[in-house]
Design an enzyme around this catalytic site. Structure first.
Site, mmCIF file in Angstrom:
data_model
loop_
_atom_site.group_PDB
_atom_site.id
_atom_site.type_symbol
_atom_site.label_atom_id
_atom_site.label_comp_id
_atom_site.label_asym_id
_atom_site.label_seq_id
_atom_site.Cartn_x
_atom_site.Cartn_y
_atom_site.Cartn_z
ATOM 1 N N TYR A 68 0.855 -1.192 0.000
ATOM 2 C CA TYR A 68 0.000 0.000 0.000
ATOM 3 C C TYR A 68 0.886 1.235 0.000
ATOM 4 C CZ TYR A 68 -4.035 -2.899 1.456
ATOM 5 O OH TYR A 68 -5.040 -3.830 1.530
ATOM 6 N N ARG A 115 -16.091 0.124 -1.905
ATOM 7 C CA ARG A 115 -15.199 1.241 -2.240
ATOM 8 C C ARG A 115 -15.958 2.561 -2.351
ATOM 9 N NH1 ARG A 115 -10.693 -1.750 -3.183
ATOM 10 N NH2 ARG A 115 -11.044 -3.867 -3.939
ATOM 11 N N GLY A 116 -16.915 2.715 -1.430
ATOM 12 C CA GLY A 116 -17.678 3.953 -1.351
ATOM 13 C C GLY A 116 -18.974 3.942 -2.126
ATOM 14 N N LEU A 172 -18.243 -1.538 1.930
ATOM 15 C CA LEU A 172 -18.960 -0.400 1.331
ATOM 16 C C LEU A 172 -18.725 -0.332 -0.170
ATOM 17 C CD1 LEU A 172 -18.324 2.340 4.054
ATOM 18 C CD2 LEU A 172 -20.202 0.681 3.873
#
Length: 337
Positions: free
Chosen positions: A62, A214-215, A212
């Site tokens: 990441y 990714r929103g 979620l």
């Protein structure tokens, strides 16, 4: 400073540690969805711990190690016993941000682990897991190498990520597996067919990411914002053109139900995952304390069977448009074979 709020805890599988009922994911703090603010990210880590969360998830790739170093700074003043670190390893990246596959060789396991311990500033990783299956290395060899690191005290528990039922079974013959990390949400329900029954048979927990989507399953995208070129969603099929239009209709249906409950879309989406069983721990990718607080409030929502049926009827998984990853990345997922 110790946890100021007691969040319910559950065990990761039959052999794993006790963890807070929801966990915090670090990926969004390191550029995956566009720029983020370090001070806000650190404040979010602190807010999660203060709310009683204990599990913090990251990956050594990441932000090319940025996320591990960020978490190291955020956790530097916290007692080590107050948090558990879940680390994915093995993702290969180039300086142009390209992907080069995954490396699960035993020598690579030891190499990646050494770097993670240094960046995080800790003596051991609580749950260590290959980020994906290396098709060139038998999973038994990868797990065996992690098991050696358990024996040496550098790792406490072994996890898996995005692998299918056969791979799970093979891995479990080498060493007890605490949990499988995999995408699971109202609109990503593929694990229900074979993977979830397998983990439950074997006593392996689930740490669910993408809860979620990714929103998508929130109020944040209902106005169709433009995505930064560095945002994962700018290249994700579910967020493109007609796919996004179709998927947002499902979100609107969920929003109508959420309104009757006095909840946000995100809270209802998290509550649905929580309702699927105590063996499933949602990992929430918040990057501000406010978003974390909103997510944690989902713990107070208790859904009835009728409400669960209403939610699932409003957001049928088979009506979701677009795959969860681009074609090349989908091909890397043992869990999708």
């Amino acid at each position: 400073m110790t946890n100021s709020t007691t969040m319910d805890r559950v065990q990761l599988g039959v052999t794993g540690p006790l963890v807070g009922r929801i966990g915090l994911g670090g990926m969004s703090m390191s550029g995956a969805y566009g720029a983020s603010d370090e001070a806000q990210s650190i404040a979010t880590v602190h807010a999660a711990l203060d709310s009683g969360a204990t599990l913090i998830d990251t990956g050594d790739f990441y932000g090319f190690g940025h996320n591990e170093m960020l978490l190291g700074r955020a956790l530097s003043d916290r007692p080590r016993e107050d948090y558990l670190l879940s680390v994915k390893f093995g993702g290969l990246r180039g300086p142009d941000n390209s992907w080069g596959g995954f490396d699960g060789r035993p020598a690579a396991v030891r190499n990646f682990l050494g770097y993670s311990l240094q960046r995080l500033g800790v003596d051991y990783i609580d749950v260590y897991r290959p980020a994906r299956l290396d098709p060139n290395v038998p999973i038994e060899e990868t797990i065996g190498a992690i098991a050696e690191m358990v024996e040496a005290g550098y790792v406490r528990y072994i996890g898996l990520s995005e692998v299918g039922a056969e791979t799970i079974r093979r891995a479990a013959t080498i060493h007890p597996i605490a949990d499988l990390q995999i995408e699971y949400s109202l609109i990503s329900r593929g694990i229900e067919r074979e993977i979830l029954p397998t983990t439950r048979e074997l006593g392996i927990g689930i740490t669910a990411y993408g809860v979620l989507s990714r929103g998508l399953l929130s109020d944040s995208l209902r106005t169709r914002p433009d995505f930064d070129p560095g945002d994962f969603r700018a290249h994700s099929p579910r967020f493109q053109g007609d796919n996004l239009t179709s998927n947002l209709r499902l979100v609107e249906a969920l929003a109508a139900i959420a309104e009757t409950r006095g909840a946000t879309v995100a809270q209802l989406a998290i509550a649905w995952v929580l309702s699927r069983g105590a063996d499933i721990v949602p990992i929430i990718g918040a990057r501000t304390p406010q978003r974390w607080s909103e997510s944690a409030a989902a713990l107070d929502i208790r859904l009835t069977e009728d409400e669960i049926a209403e939610i699932e009827a409003a957001v049928p998984a088979e009506q979701v448009a677009g795959e969860r990853y681009a074609t090349a990345q989908m091909a890397m997922l043992d869990s999708e074979r």
